[in-house]
Design a protein around this motif. Structure first.
Motif, PDB file in Angstrom:
ATOM      1  N   UNK A   1     -12.201 -32.770 -56.288  1.00  0.00           N
ATOM      2  CA  UNK A   1     -12.882 -32.567 -55.012  1.00  0.00           C
ATOM      3  C   UNK A   1     -13.251 -31.093 -54.902  1.00  0.00           C
ATOM      4  N   UNK A   2     -14.518 -30.834 -54.637  1.00  0.00           N
ATOM      5  CA  UNK A   2     -15.010 -29.465 -54.441  1.00  0.00           C
ATOM      6  C   UNK A   2     -15.354 -29.323 -52.964  1.00  0.00           C
ATOM      7  N   UNK A   3     -14.478 -28.663 -52.219  1.00  0.00           N
ATOM      8  CA  UNK A   3     -14.620 -28.542 -50.770  1.00  0.00           C
ATOM      9  C   UNK A   3     -15.412 -27.290 -50.414  1.00  0.00           C
ATOM     10  N   UNK A   4     -16.567 -27.485 -49.828  1.00  0.00           N
ATOM     11  CA  UNK A   4     -17.465 -26.370 -49.577  1.00  0.00           C
ATOM     12  C   UNK A   4     -18.187 -26.031 -50.866  1.00  0.00           C
ATOM     13  N   UNK A   5     -18.873 -27.027 -51.428  1.00  0.00           N
ATOM     14  CA  UNK A   5     -19.434 -26.890 -52.780  1.00  0.00           C
ATOM     15  C   UNK A   5     -20.556 -25.861 -52.858  1.00  0.00           C
ATOM     16  N   UNK A   6     -21.182 -25.526 -51.727  1.00  0.00           N
ATOM     17  CA  UNK A   6     -22.157 -24.439 -51.699  1.00  0.00           C
ATOM     18  C   UNK A   6     -23.272 -24.596 -52.712  1.00  0.00           C
ATOM     19  N   UNK A   7     -23.431 -23.587 -53.562  1.00  0.00           N
ATOM     20  CA  UNK A   7     -24.525 -23.577 -54.530  1.00  0.00           C
ATOM     21  C   UNK A   7     -24.342 -24.596 -55.641  1.00  0.00           C
ATOM     22  N   UNK A   8     -23.144 -25.183 -55.767  1.00  0.00           N
ATOM     23  CA  UNK A   8     -22.914 -26.227 -56.756  1.00  0.00           C
ATOM     24  C   UNK A   8     -22.467 -25.742 -58.118  1.00  0.00           C
ATOM     25  N   UNK A   9     -22.220 -24.446 -58.275  1.00  0.00           N
ATOM     26  CA  UNK A   9     -21.827 -23.916 -59.581  1.00  0.00           C
ATOM     27  C   UNK A   9     -20.527 -24.547 -60.073  1.00  0.00           C
ATOM     28  N   UNK A  10     -19.539 -24.634 -59.174  1.00  0.00           N
ATOM     29  CA  UNK A  10     -18.248 -25.170 -59.569  1.00  0.00           C
ATOM     30  C   UNK A  10     -18.308 -26.690 -59.728  1.00  0.00           C
ATOM     31  N   UNK A  11     -19.093 -27.346 -58.890  1.00  0.00           N
ATOM     32  CA  UNK A  11     -19.286 -28.791 -59.033  1.00  0.00           C
ATOM     33  C   UNK A  11     -19.824 -29.117 -60.421  1.00  0.00           C
ATOM     34  N   UNK A  12     -20.824 -28.379 -60.862  1.00  0.00           N
ATOM     35  CA  UNK A  12     -21.421 -28.618 -62.174  1.00  0.00           C
ATOM     36  C   UNK A  12     -20.417 -28.334 -63.294  1.00  0.00           C
ATOM     37  N   UNK A  13     -19.621 -27.267 -63.147  1.00  0.00           N
ATOM     38  CA  UNK A  13     -18.622 -26.947 -64.166  1.00  0.00           C
ATOM     39  C   UNK A  13     -17.583 -28.058 -64.284  1.00  0.00           C
ATOM     40  N   UNK A  14     -17.181 -28.625 -63.156  1.00  0.00           N
ATOM     41  CA  UNK A  14     -16.212 -29.725 -63.170  1.00  0.00           C
ATOM     42  C   UNK A  14     -16.805 -30.962 -63.838  1.00  0.00           C
ATOM     43  N   UNK A  15     -18.041 -31.277 -63.499  1.00  0.00           N
ATOM     44  CA  UNK A  15     -18.709 -32.415 -64.136  1.00  0.00           C
ATOM     45  C   UNK A  15     -18.801 -32.219 -65.648  1.00  0.00           C
ATOM     46  N   UNK A  16     -19.173 -31.025 -66.067  1.00  0.00           N
ATOM     47  CA  UNK A  16     -19.283 -30.716 -67.496  1.00  0.00           C
ATOM     48  C   UNK A  16     -17.941 -30.875 -68.211  1.00  0.00           C
ATOM     49  N   UNK A  17     -16.839 -30.652 -67.465  1.00  0.00           N
ATOM     50  CA  UNK A  17     -15.498 -30.745 -68.053  1.00  0.00           C
ATOM     51  C   UNK A  17     -14.925 -32.157 -67.991  1.00  0.00           C
ATOM     52  N   UNK A  18     -15.757 -33.117 -67.598  1.00  0.00           N
ATOM     53  CA  UNK A  18     -15.324 -34.503 -67.645  1.00  0.00           C
ATOM     54  C   UNK A  18     -14.713 -35.054 -66.378  1.00  0.00           C
ATOM     55  N   UNK A  19     -14.841 -34.321 -65.269  1.00  0.00           N
ATOM     56  CA  UNK A  19     -14.312 -34.799 -63.994  1.00  0.00           C
ATOM     57  C   UNK A  19     -15.360 -35.634 -63.266  1.00  0.00           C
ATOM     58  N   UNK A  20     -14.910 -36.616 -62.504  1.00  0.00           N
ATOM     59  CA  UNK A  20     -15.737 -37.230 -61.467  1.00  0.00           C
ATOM     60  C   UNK A  20     -15.555 -36.357 -60.229  1.00  0.00           C
TER      61      UNK A  20
END
Length: 212
Positions: free
Chosen positions: A54-73
């Motif tokens: 869970x990315x709380x306050x995902x903002x620009x999405x940088x961390x969301x994309x990094x998590x997805x790239x690392x195999x997370x839903x």
């Protein structure tokens, strides 16, 4: 770390002026790298392997994309109306099926699904103090056994501590919030620097903890 602050999940939906500020802030984040807090949390949590983050306050999405790239839903949570458009604009089509998006201010955050990693990067401090305890309970309730929680908190010496609508903690108060969790890292940053709003003094606690 200094100059990196700003999340948008704590903005009430009826604050167009604040929403405009955070929209401009997110646009300015387009060229920055993934925040160290996120990278450290992923290292402690291990491979995503299809687990939920869970990315709380995902903002620009940088961390969301990094998590997805690392195999997370990833369940990405933010309050800005353009969040879905912004995230789908940066997430490759091959990863889009692993992304869920929740449009919600933290003040009205619903119960969250269980997650092996919860990241709140420069977002929790912007919650009104009256709502902070409830939001914190929601996060702890969603953290899976052995799950990792990574957050930034503002200290009482931060120059923004005069703003009554945001929340600030002493170091002792911040550590007490993680009672029952294993604190893996507790970093303190206490120095002058820059922010999106200009020069300021930063007092920040970077905390990563694991649920037994």
């Amino acid at each position: 770390m200094a100059g990196s602050a700003g999340g948008s999940a704590g903005i009430p939906a009826d604050s167009p002026a604040d929403s405009k500020v955070w929209t401009e802030y997110n646009a300015a984040q387009a060229t920055r790298g993934v925040r160290p807090l996120c990278r450290a949390a992923m290292a402690f949590a291990g491979p995503g392997n299809g687990r939920r983050a869970i990315d709380l306050g995902c903002g620009a999405g940088k961390e969301t994309l990094a998590l997805l790239d690392a195999g997370w839903r990833v369940l990405a949570v933010d309050s800005l109306p353009d969040t879905r458009e912004r995230l789908l604009g940066i997430v490759p089509a091959a990863l889009a099926g692993q992304l869920e998006i929740e449009l919600s201010p933290f003040e009205r955050l619903p119960p969250l699904p269980e997650a092996g990693l919860i990241l709140a990067s420069y977002s929790l401090p912007f919650i009104h103090p009256e709502n902070f305890a409830r939001v914190w309970r929601v996060l702890l309730a969603a953290l899976a056994p052995s799950g990792v929680l990574a957050v930034n908190l503002f200290g009482e010496r931060d120059s923004w501590a005069v703003i009554p609508d945001w929340n600030f903690h002493t170091e002792a108060q911040a550590k007490a919030m993680f009672q029952g969790l294993e604190i893996l890292e507790f970093g303190v940053y206490d120095a002058d620097g820059q922010s999106f709003r200009g020069p300021k003094h930063w007092h920040i606690f970077d905390v990563i903890a694991r649920k037994p």
